[in-house]
Design a protein around this motif. Sequence first.
Motif, mmCIF file in Angstrom:
data_model
loop_
_atom_site.group_PDB
_atom_site.id
_atom_site.type_symbol
_atom_site.label_atom_id
_atom_site.label_comp_id
_atom_site.label_asym_id
_atom_site.label_seq_id
_atom_site.Cartn_x
_atom_site.Cartn_y
_atom_site.Cartn_z
ATOM 1 N N LYS A 89 1.006 6.463 -6.715
ATOM 2 C CA LYS A 89 -0.116 6.884 -7.201
ATOM 3 C C LYS A 89 0.076 8.451 -7.017
ATOM 4 O O LYS A 89 -0.366 8.878 -7.774
ATOM 5 N N GLU A 90 1.247 10.005 -6.193
ATOM 6 C CA GLU A 90 1.303 10.473 -5.983
ATOM 7 C C GLU A 90 1.942 10.901 -7.071
ATOM 8 O O GLU A 90 2.075 11.816 -7.909
ATOM 9 N N ASN B 93 0.996 -1.084 0.187
ATOM 10 C CA ASN B 93 -0.185 -0.080 -0.113
ATOM 11 C C ASN B 93 0.944 1.176 -0.274
ATOM 12 O O ASN B 93 0.678 1.937 -0.761
ATOM 13 N N SER B 94 1.949 0.976 0.862
ATOM 14 C CA SER B 94 2.834 2.068 1.191
ATOM 15 C C SER B 94 3.401 2.606 -0.847
ATOM 16 O O SER B 94 3.523 3.286 -1.288
ATOM 17 N N ARG C 13 2.003 1.426 -3.329
ATOM 18 C CA ARG C 13 1.624 2.421 -4.050
ATOM 19 C C ARG C 13 0.847 3.597 -4.486
ATOM 20 O O ARG C 13 0.551 4.477 -5.379
ATOM 21 N N LEU C 14 1.099 4.030 -2.687
ATOM 22 C CA LEU C 14 0.774 5.349 -1.770
ATOM 23 C C LEU C 14 2.016 6.055 -3.479
ATOM 24 O O LEU C 14 1.539 7.164 -4.010
ATOM 25 N N LYS C 15 2.780 6.218 -3.060
ATOM 26 C CA LYS C 15 4.240 6.070 -3.692
ATOM 27 C C LYS C 15 4.018 6.691 -5.371
ATOM 28 O O LYS C 15 3.884 7.810 -6.058
#
Length: 990
Positions: free
Chosen positions: A739-740, A732-733, A735-737
């Motif tokens: 996503k940014e 998830n972390s 994927r968050l990067k």
Amino acid sequence: AGITKATVSIVFDNSDRNRSPLGYEDHPEITVTRQIVVGGRNKYLINGKLSQPSQVQTLFHSVQLNVNNPHFLIMQGRITKVLNMKPPEILSMLEEAAGTRMYETKKEAALKTLEKKQSKVDEMNNLLDQEILALEKLRKERTQYMQWANGNAELDRLRRFCIAYEYVQAEKIKDTAVGEVEQVKAKIAEIDDDTERTRLEIQEMEKQVSNLSAEKEASMGGEVKILSEKVDALSQDLVREVSVLNNKDDTLRSEKENADKIVHNIEDLKQSVEEKASAVRKSEEGAADLKMRVEELSKSLEEYEKDYQGVLAKRDQLMSKREEAVSVENELNVRRKDVENVKLALESVPYKEGQMEVLQRDRASEMELVQKLKDDIRDLSAHLANVQFTYRDPVKNFDRSKVKGVVAKLIKVRDSSTMTALEVTAGGKLFNVIVDTENTGKQLLQNGDLRRRVTIIPLNKIQPHTVPPRVQQAAARLVGKENAELALSLVGYSDELKSAMEYVFGSTFVCKSIDSAKEVAFSREIRTPSVTLEGDIFQPSGLLTGGSRKGGGDLLRQLHNLAEAESNLLIHQKRLSEIEAKIKELLPLQKKFMDLKAQLELKSYQELEEAKAAAKEKQILYENCVSTVSMLEKSIKEHDNNREGRLKDLEKKIKAVKVQMQSASKDLKGHENERERLIMEQEAITKEQVSLENQLAALRMQINGLSSEVEAQKAKVASTRNSHDQAQSELNSIRLKMKECDSQISGIVKEQQKLQHKLSETKLERKKLENEVKRMEMEQKDCSAKVDRLIEKHAWIASEKQLFGRSGTDYDFSSRDPFRAREELEKVQAEQSGLEKRVNKKVMAMFEKAEDEYNDLMSKKNIIENDKSKIKKVIEELDEKKKETLKVTWVKVNKDFGSIFSTLLPGTMAKLEPPEGGSFLDGLEVCVAFGGVWKQSLSELSGGQRSLLALSLILALLLFKPAPLYILDEVDAALDLSHTQNIGRMIKTH
């Protein structure tokens, strides 16, 4: 010539003018004559003048001689019939006395006249309705004619105004077109410069996007893939380990339940062992008593035989004992052979020991499952009472297969996630009942004794509205086939129910999301109702229905559970039937096996014990015989003289002792057999108890092992879940990067799209301006030609063009909108063309004529209505007067009636009373009292008393307003002389 006619006359004294009939006050006498001429013709004359029968009848009626209701005439033997009259008939006598009876006749005639006038009014109303329709039609035609005449003048004014505006506009465009063309060309040049700058900016943004994408792929692409694979693998391991844990939990619970059952069985077996031990002790005590008796008898028998036998006999006895020993040995061999035969028979029986117990345990388990499923089905059926359709056969030998059942029970939902959507789609139709034809439905509604209101779907008449394949394909193209499916395709059903299911589910799409449902419902190509999986409804009309649906899909889910429970019930009932069939088949074999087993154990035990006892007994007997030979020889010598007598006595004693000994031996053998059987049963129960205790120990060991396995498995599941959660958080972390980074790229792409859109709009604007230039050039040429054409076509333009656009004239363009004037012109032209075809040129004269006829009919109708109201008013007034007159008459006659009757019969009272719960206008009843006690019924009176009561009523009426004559035929037949004289004096006095 003989008699040709007969005449009869009656003369009335009319000297009292106050009592004279109306219209005959000036006649001192009134003579009424009836003449009958040969041939049956009648003539009536009043005072010598020819009159109609109705006039004669009216005359008689006015003087209380109503021939249609002759209360003045009392025939022989009918005096008491007056008392048997009904309340309305007694009231009619009062009306005759009051003179209101004739008014009733006149009132009936007046009511008939009213009916005739009403029929005339109705006839006029019908005519007026027709006249009104014709008048309304003519009024509409007149309005159309007036509208058409006024419209022609307005049309000409509008036409000139519009032509003048066209001329002015064409002149204006022709003059201003050149300057506008140059301005548009300058704008096109500016647009070309902006387009080039925008194109350069877009290229720069494309380079930035490609650089960012390359950086993201290089840094994070491989790591995300590795972590995703790791999370998927851990998810699979977690599901597998949880499944193993659940299985072990289920196994542990079942093993604990089995252990509890075995403990309970062991307790039962311990109680059985104690009962058997008690029975064995009682049997052994009985056997000991019998053994003591047998031993005593045996001793007595031996003593007698010793005395009886001599030396020679004792030698024979010894020989016989040897032979008996041989026979015992032979008998032992026979019994051993019997034991071998029983063993062979036991082996040949196709039954294994313990097979029946296994089947019985299986049957108990299946019966428990069947009962649980039945309870579940009963609970579900109670919750689904609305889906149950019960009815009585509407006709004899009714074929119940014609009634297919409730829609909800005839479908099978293929995907449980669509249950809520399908329930919303069908709505109340889920509870509709499907039958084969409309005749079956009609029979059920009329004679089916239905307990609630139902809607019936006949398969031969129902018209389904299925979504066409073209629309289904359009929906699949729009949102994808998996996102919008026809509700009909999500349920299973029998082929014969196809038309009914299309009617219920064929007109709605089931969509996976709100966006899909919205697109399907509002698309111009589809426009079909749609339902989401959560139950939200989208109608093509724009109507939206949704919100909280607690328990959505519960009905179909419960029906699905009910169907599964019924299916499982059938499976377990079939399995139970198979087990019971096997048990039934094995029962005789088990019985035979157990009998042979018991027989084998009994024979083996008896053979061993009896052989030992016989050998010991024979040995002791043989030794005793040898020792007593010498004693017997000596005894024989000493008692040789009395030998014969003593032998006979000994024979009798020996015989008696033998009988007693045989009976005691038989009882002893029975007790021993019972004891052996009880001992065998006790041993069998003890073995079973030991077996169950071993099973219980093994189960407890297994339960302990399973408990430790469950704990280990729980720890394993917890470890796997922690690993899965850790990997998921890492994924998830990352994927968050990503996503940014994607959001940064997305911002650049959006800006690029805006520029691209602006570039497209600029190109479109340039194209429009180019077309505008061409249009203006063409418009300049067209306007020049148009001005020339208008002047040539309309000659009045040349003379009136100086007025175009000037205020206060018909061509004032500022006060009147030219475009609206053009619309009005087209509208007026259409109206005038339509009116010209429908307008009636003669309508004015026709309307005036129809209006005169209508007014004449209304005048006649008003006259008749006035006549009706007057007649009704007079009837109401006379009704009130009649009521007052009748009340006065009733009070007066009632008073005289009581006075006359109490005079004729002292100590009595009489009165006229209305029926109970009614008024005097409903009728009057005769009531009489003797000594102050009112009689319940006049039937309690004697014949004489009834005659006096009737005469008192007639005399009371006579006192109020007497008739010219009364005919009383033998009214004193039931009276004695004194009462008759009293009546005579009473009549003469009054």
